[in-house]
Design a protein around this motif. Structure first.
Motif, PDB file in Angstrom:
ATOM      1  N   MET A 173       0.840  -1.212   0.000  1.00 21.83           N
ATOM      2  CA  MET A 173       0.000   0.000   0.000  1.00 21.83           C
ATOM      3  C   MET A 173       0.873   1.260   0.000  1.00 21.83           C
ATOM      4  SD  MET A 173      -2.926  -1.027   2.792  1.00 21.83           S
ATOM      5  CE  MET A 173      -3.962   0.349   2.293  1.00 21.83           C
ATOM      6  N   SER A 174       0.255   2.369  -0.391  1.00 22.34           N
ATOM      7  CA  SER A 174       0.898   3.692  -0.260  1.00 22.34           C
ATOM      8  C   SER A 174      -0.179   4.717   0.056  1.00 22.34           C
ATOM      9  CB  SER A 174       1.642   4.072  -1.541  1.00 22.34           C
ATOM     10  OG  SER A 174       0.725   4.263  -2.613  1.00 22.34           O
ATOM     11  N   ALA A 175       0.252   5.769   0.746  1.00 25.95           N
ATOM     12  CA  ALA A 175      -0.670   6.880   1.082  1.00 25.95           C
ATOM     13  C   ALA A 175       0.043   8.204   0.810  1.00 25.95           C
ATOM     14  CB  ALA A 175      -1.096   6.794   2.537  1.00 25.95           C
ATOM     15  N   THR A 176      -0.681   9.157   0.232  1.00 24.67           N
ATOM     16  CA  THR A 176      -0.102  10.469  -0.058  1.00 24.67           C
ATOM     17  C   THR A 176      -1.089  11.566   0.306  1.00 24.67           C
ATOM     18  OG1 THR A 176       0.830  11.914  -1.768  1.00 24.67           O
ATOM     19  CG2 THR A 176      -0.941  10.431  -2.449  1.00 24.67           C
ATOM     20  N   ASP A 177      -0.546  12.728   0.762  1.00 25.32           N
ATOM     21  CA  ASP A 177      -1.395  13.909   1.004  1.00 25.32           C
ATOM     22  C   ASP A 177      -1.296  14.909  -0.144  1.00 25.32           C
ATOM     23  OD1 ASP A 177       1.128  14.946   1.333  1.00 25.32           O
ATOM     24  OD2 ASP A 177       0.884  15.465   3.456  1.00 25.32           O
ATOM     25  N   GLY A 178      -0.622  14.495  -1.206  1.00 28.21           N
ATOM     26  CA  GLY A 178      -0.432  15.377  -2.355  1.00 28.21           C
ATOM     27  C   GLY A 178       0.928  16.025  -2.376  1.00 28.21           C
ATOM     28  N   ALA A 179       1.619  15.989  -1.233  1.00 26.93           N
ATOM     29  CA  ALA A 179       2.954  16.558  -1.157  1.00 26.93           C
ATOM     30  C   ALA A 179       3.982  15.521  -0.746  1.00 26.93           C
ATOM     31  CB  ALA A 179       2.975  17.727  -0.173  1.00 26.93           C
ATOM     32  N   ALA A 180       3.593  14.531   0.031  1.00 26.77           N
ATOM     33  CA  ALA A 180       4.508  13.489   0.496  1.00 26.77           C
ATOM     34  C   ALA A 180       3.766  12.154   0.529  1.00 26.77           C
ATOM     35  CB  ALA A 180       5.046  13.830   1.883  1.00 26.77           C
ATOM     36  N   SER A 181       4.512  11.070   0.260  1.00 29.79           N
ATOM     37  CA  SER A 181       3.913   9.728   0.224  1.00 29.79           C
ATOM     38  C   SER A 181       4.600   8.828   1.254  1.00 29.79           C
ATOM     39  CB  SER A 181       4.065   9.105  -1.164  1.00 29.79           C
ATOM     40  OG  SER A 181       3.386   9.866  -2.134  1.00 29.79           O
ATOM     41  N   THR A 182       3.827   7.813   1.717  1.00 33.85           N
ATOM     42  CA  THR A 182       4.348   6.835   2.669  1.00 33.85           C
ATOM     43  C   THR A 182       3.965   5.439   2.194  1.00 33.85           C
ATOM     44  OG1 THR A 182       4.116   8.395   4.499  1.00 33.85           O
ATOM     45  CG2 THR A 182       4.316   6.052   5.062  1.00 33.85           C
ATOM     46  N   PRO A 183       4.939   4.509   2.003  1.00 32.94           N
ATOM     47  CA  PRO A 183       4.619   3.133   1.618  1.00 32.94           C
ATOM     48  C   PRO A 183       4.376   2.264   2.863  1.00 32.94           C
ATOM     49  CG  PRO A 183       6.971   3.442   1.542  1.00 32.94           C
ATOM     50  CD  PRO A 183       6.381   4.763   1.965  1.00 32.94           C
ATOM     51  N   ALA A 184       3.700   1.145   2.668  1.00 31.98           N
ATOM     52  CA  ALA A 184       3.461   0.228   3.790  1.00 31.98           C
ATOM     53  C   ALA A 184       3.061  -1.141   3.250  1.00 31.98           C
ATOM     54  CB  ALA A 184       2.370   0.763   4.699  1.00 31.98           C
ATOM     55  N   THR A 185       3.250  -2.174   4.068  1.00 32.38           N
ATOM     56  CA  THR A 185       2.702  -3.501   3.777  1.00 32.38           C
ATOM     57  C   THR A 185       1.644  -3.801   4.829  1.00 32.38           C
ATOM     58  OG1 THR A 185       4.436  -4.565   5.082  1.00 32.38           O
ATOM     59  CG2 THR A 185       4.801  -4.359   2.700  1.00 32.38           C
ATOM     60  N   PHE A 186       0.600  -4.503   4.404  1.00 34.86           N
ATOM     61  CA  PHE A 186      -0.541  -4.749   5.278  1.00 34.86           C
ATOM     62  C   PHE A 186      -0.923  -6.222   5.142  1.00 34.86           C
ATOM     63  CE2 PHE A 186      -4.962  -4.446   6.683  1.00 34.86           C
ATOM     64  CZ  PHE A 186      -4.828  -3.631   7.802  1.00 34.86           C
ATOM     65  N   VAL A 187      -0.994  -6.906   6.278  1.00 34.39           N
ATOM     66  CA  VAL A 187      -1.283  -8.351   6.279  1.00 34.39           C
ATOM     67  C   VAL A 187      -2.698  -8.573   6.807  1.00 34.39           C
ATOM     68  CG1 VAL A 187      -0.643 -10.605   7.184  1.00 34.39           C
ATOM     69  CG2 VAL A 187       1.136  -8.924   6.624  1.00 34.39           C
ATOM     70  N   VAL A 188      -3.487  -9.314   6.001  1.00 35.35           N
ATOM     71  CA  VAL A 188      -4.845  -9.697   6.418  1.00 35.35           C
ATOM     72  C   VAL A 188      -4.840 -11.208   6.611  1.00 35.35           C
ATOM     73  CG1 VAL A 188      -7.278  -9.698   5.837  1.00 35.35           C
ATOM     74  CG2 VAL A 188      -5.827  -7.762   5.159  1.00 35.35           C
ATOM     75  N   THR A 189      -5.243 -11.635   7.781  1.00 34.24           N
ATOM     76  CA  THR A 189      -5.246 -13.064   8.121  1.00 34.24           C
ATOM     77  C   THR A 189      -6.675 -13.541   8.355  1.00 34.24           C
ATOM     78  OG1 THR A 189      -3.083 -12.860   9.161  1.00 34.24           O
ATOM     79  CG2 THR A 189      -4.401 -14.794   9.736  1.00 34.24           C
ATOM     80  N   ARG A 190      -7.006 -14.683   7.653  1.00 37.60           N
ATOM     81  CA  ARG A 190      -8.322 -15.311   7.867  1.00 37.60           C
ATOM     82  C   ARG A 190      -8.119 -16.511   8.789  1.00 37.60           C
ATOM     83  NH1 ARG A 190     -11.049 -18.583   3.091  1.00 37.60           N
ATOM     84  NH2 ARG A 190      -9.284 -19.912   3.678  1.00 37.60           N
ATOM     85  N   SER A 191      -8.863 -16.577   9.835  1.00 38.31           N
ATOM     86  CA  SER A 191      -8.760 -17.677  10.805  1.00 38.31           C
ATOM     87  C   SER A 191     -10.124 -18.317  10.989  1.00 38.31           C
ATOM     88  CB  SER A 191      -8.236 -17.155  12.145  1.00 38.31           C
ATOM     89  OG  SER A 191      -6.979 -16.541  11.995  1.00 38.31           O
ATOM     90  N   CYS A 192     -10.061 -19.612  11.389  1.00 39.05           N
ATOM     91  CA  CYS A 192     -11.328 -20.312  11.631  1.00 39.05           C
ATOM     92  C   CYS A 192     -11.952 -19.875  12.942  1.00 39.05           C
ATOM     93  CB  CYS A 192     -11.080 -21.826  11.671  1.00 39.05           C
ATOM     94  SG  CYS A 192     -10.701 -22.544  10.056  1.00 39.05           S
ATOM     95  N   ALA A 193     -13.221 -19.620  12.888  1.00 36.76           N
ATOM     96  CA  ALA A 193     -13.961 -19.289  14.095  1.00 36.76           C
ATOM     97  C   ALA A 193     -14.838 -20.483  14.432  1.00 36.76           C
ATOM     98  CB  ALA A 193     -14.810 -18.042  13.848  1.00 36.76           C
TER      99      ALA A 193
END
Length: 612
Positions: free
Chosen positions: A591-611
């Motif tokens: 992922m990345s996020a920007t305010d129009g002047a500066a950007s920030t990258p990131a990784t995001f983990v989604v985990t599916r578990s049994c309920a």
């Protein structure tokens, strides 16, 4: 051609060129100016029934002369002159002039300023006699003229006297003494002859009207009054000396009077000379009382070229077009002082101090000498202004900014410079700053420029249009003018990049064991396959911006994107139903996020578990 000589005795060095406009009381006319005394009225007007009334010019009239022969002493008579404002006003001064129309000799010089004055025409011919009179307010009449026919003498004169004399005078010494200026040190040599042998002579003195001989005004015949050619010394103890002195000689014999002759001594008078130093005066503003004020003095030097004592000194102030301002004047001897006070409630009030339409302030100074010659000078009181100036200035400032979501705009402010006004005047922005994002500023109580930068925007990541360098011109003004020099500063509006606040998210799914074995060991099934249901969810509060800016985030794997305020950002995640041997499954997003002047990258983990 005959020689024309015109000498006008000094009545007043300066007489008004026009009368003050009468203040009408009729419907539609201006309201009359009320008054208590004449001194409170405009020039050339007087106070009648508590209202200022314009002065009317007097009327000059010359009484006709009877038959005039050459060498006769005749009297010019203006006593029929009048003033239409009588009895409140009257004729107080007379100015006689004589012009030779076709006479071959010089006309008589008349120094007298009274209604009647003696003259003698030296030769036959026509003369034009003119008279201008002035009233108590120094308003002059139109000239009155009369033509005088001077006939030749019918017979030879039996008595003759020396020629008329015209001289200046000088007052000096301690105690002060006034004398004619002559080659004999103030004395005048006289002479008389008679066609009759054995005649005896007697001289008498006729001083100017109103200047009778007394202990302070003397005429001394140094050889006695009965000499044919005596020397006369005329002097005063600082009192009036100017005018026409008729020195008359009478010749007699045993049978009686032979005849009379006269020498006219015209003693001239120069009016006082008034000089003044007229500076431009500073003013001040008091913020506590919200008042403008100005105080100062015009240096005045009044001198008389003849050395005459001065009297009748007055100082008066005149002001119009200044609203509720006060204007007071005071005579301090060597200077005429003034004081101005003006309440200030709105910017337009400043024009009542400087620059307003119809604004007038003046000081009138009048003085006369003991001989009645008056000088009056009017000086404008000019109030100046000193524009603001820089006391301190920054070259570069680096403020942070914020995004006001309620107002929908980016904002930043900074202090750029400090200004002072030498007069203490209220200050405000003068010229434009030259920057559309930072167009205006205010000055606080200390004179500090506080710039306001704003950029209106809907929810969009456009901070890049706002942050960065802005060159700002500051030219501060007071109520009248801007500073001579502008101050320029650069604002570097700072920006902080978005921040990811979460890097993981979990989803729960329903799991059911099946008969299918995923893992066997020694003939036993250790792990059965799972039938896992689909799962989905919404991730919030995973990104923020330190400045509160709108952000735009993007998931590179899915192309999912959104522009939002941090508190409103939502990431949708999901897993489809499947069969798996593991109770949990993870998926990593870039992922990345920007305010129009500066950007920030990131990784995001989604985990599916049994309920279960």
């Amino acid at each position: 051609m005959p020689t024309h000589r015109t000498a006008v005795p000094a009545l007043h060095a300066t007489l008004p060129l026009a009368l003050a406009t009468a203040l009408a009381c009729s419907q539609g006319g201006p309201a009359p100016i009320t008054c208590d005394t004449t001194e409170s009225c405009p020039p050339a007007s007087r106070c009648l029934a508590r209202a200022c009334v314009a002065d009317a010019a007097p009327l000059a009239r010359i009484s006709p002369l009877s038959v005039v022969q050459a060498n006769d002493v005749v009297t010019l008579d203006g006593s029929r002159s009048s003033d239409p404002d009588a009895p409140e006003d009257a004729v107080v001064a007379y100015a006689w002039t004589v012009r030779a129309v076709d006479a071959p000799c010089d006309p008589p010089v008349v120094a007298g300023t009274t209604a009647t004055t003696p003259v003698r025409f030296a030769c036959p011919g026509r003369y034009e006699v003119s008279l201008v009179v002035a009233d108590e307010l120094s308003v002059q009449s139109a000239p009155a003229s009369a033509l005088v026919e001077v006939a030749p003498r019918s017979g030879a004169p039996l008595v003759t006297a020396g020629a008329d004399v015209a001289v200046d005078h000088r007052c000096e010494g301690e105690p002060i003494t006034c004398r004619p200026v002559t080659e004999l040190g103030g004395a005048v040599a006289l002479s008389a002859t008679s066609a009759v042998a054995g005649a005896s002579f007697h001289w008498t003195v006729e001083p100017p009207a109103g200047h009778a001989l007394d202990a302070q005004r003397r005429a001394i015949f140094e050889l006695g009054p009965d000499a044919a050619s005596p020397t006369v010394r005329i002097e005063t103890d600082g009192t009036a000396i100017a005018g026409d002195w008729v020195l008359r000689v009478e010749a007699r014999d045993e049978a009686g009077v032979i005849g009379v002759a006269a020498t006219r001594l015209s003693i001239g008078n120069a009016p006082p000379v008034v000089t003044a130093a007229i500076p431009v005066f500073n003013h001040a503003f008091d913020a506590a009382s919200s008042r403008f004020s100005a105080h100062g003095a015009i240096g005045v030097l009044a001198e008389d070229p003849d050395g005459d004592p001065l009297e009748g000194r007055t100082v008066a102030g005149h002001h119009v077009g200044d609203g509720a301002a006060t204007f007071q004047v005071e005579d301090l001897g060597d200077r005429a002082a003034f004081s101005i006070e003006l309440p200030y409630t709105a910017p337009a009030d400043a024009l009542l101090l400087i620059g307003g339409e119809g604004l007038e302030r003046a000081i009138t100074f009048s003085v006369r000498d003991v001989n009645g010659a008056e000088t009056s000078e009017t000086w404008p009181v000019v109030i100046g202004n000193r524009p603001p100036e820089v006391a301190w200035a920054a070259t570069v400032v680096s403020p942070q900014h914020v995004y006001d979501a309620a107002a929908g705009e980016y904002r930043a402010s900074a202090k750029l410079s400090q200004w002072r006004d030498p007069d203490g005047d209220p200050m405000a922005q003068g010229d434009p700053t030259g920057d559309a994002v930072c167009p205006s500023y205010v000055l606080d109580a200390s004179g500090m420029v506080v710039i306001q930068c704003t950029l209106a925007s809907a929810v969009a990541a456009v901070a890049g249009n706002f942050v960065g360098a802005h060159d700002i011109q500051q030219r501060v003004r007071d109520p009248w003018e801007s500073a001579a020099v502008a101050s320029v500063a650069q604002i570097q509006i700072q920006n902080r990049a978005p921040v990811f606040t979460k890097n993981a998210f979990g989803l729960g799914a329903q799991c059911v064991e099946t008969a299918t074995c995923c893992r066997w060991e020694y003939g036993q099934c250790l792990v059965n396959e799972l039938a896992v249901s689909s799962a989905s969810g919404t991730v919030t509060d995973f990104v923020t911006d330190p400045d509160g800016d709108p952000v735009e985030w993007t998931v590179s794997q899915t192309g999912q994107t959104q522009v939002c305020l941090a508190s409103q950002c939502a990431l949708e995640v999901s897993f489809a139903a499947d069969r798996t041997c593991s109770e949990s499954t993870s998926r990593t997003y870039t992922m990345s996020a920007t305010d129009g002047a500066a950007s920030t990258p990131a990784t995001f983990v989604v985990t599916r578990s049994c309920a279960w």
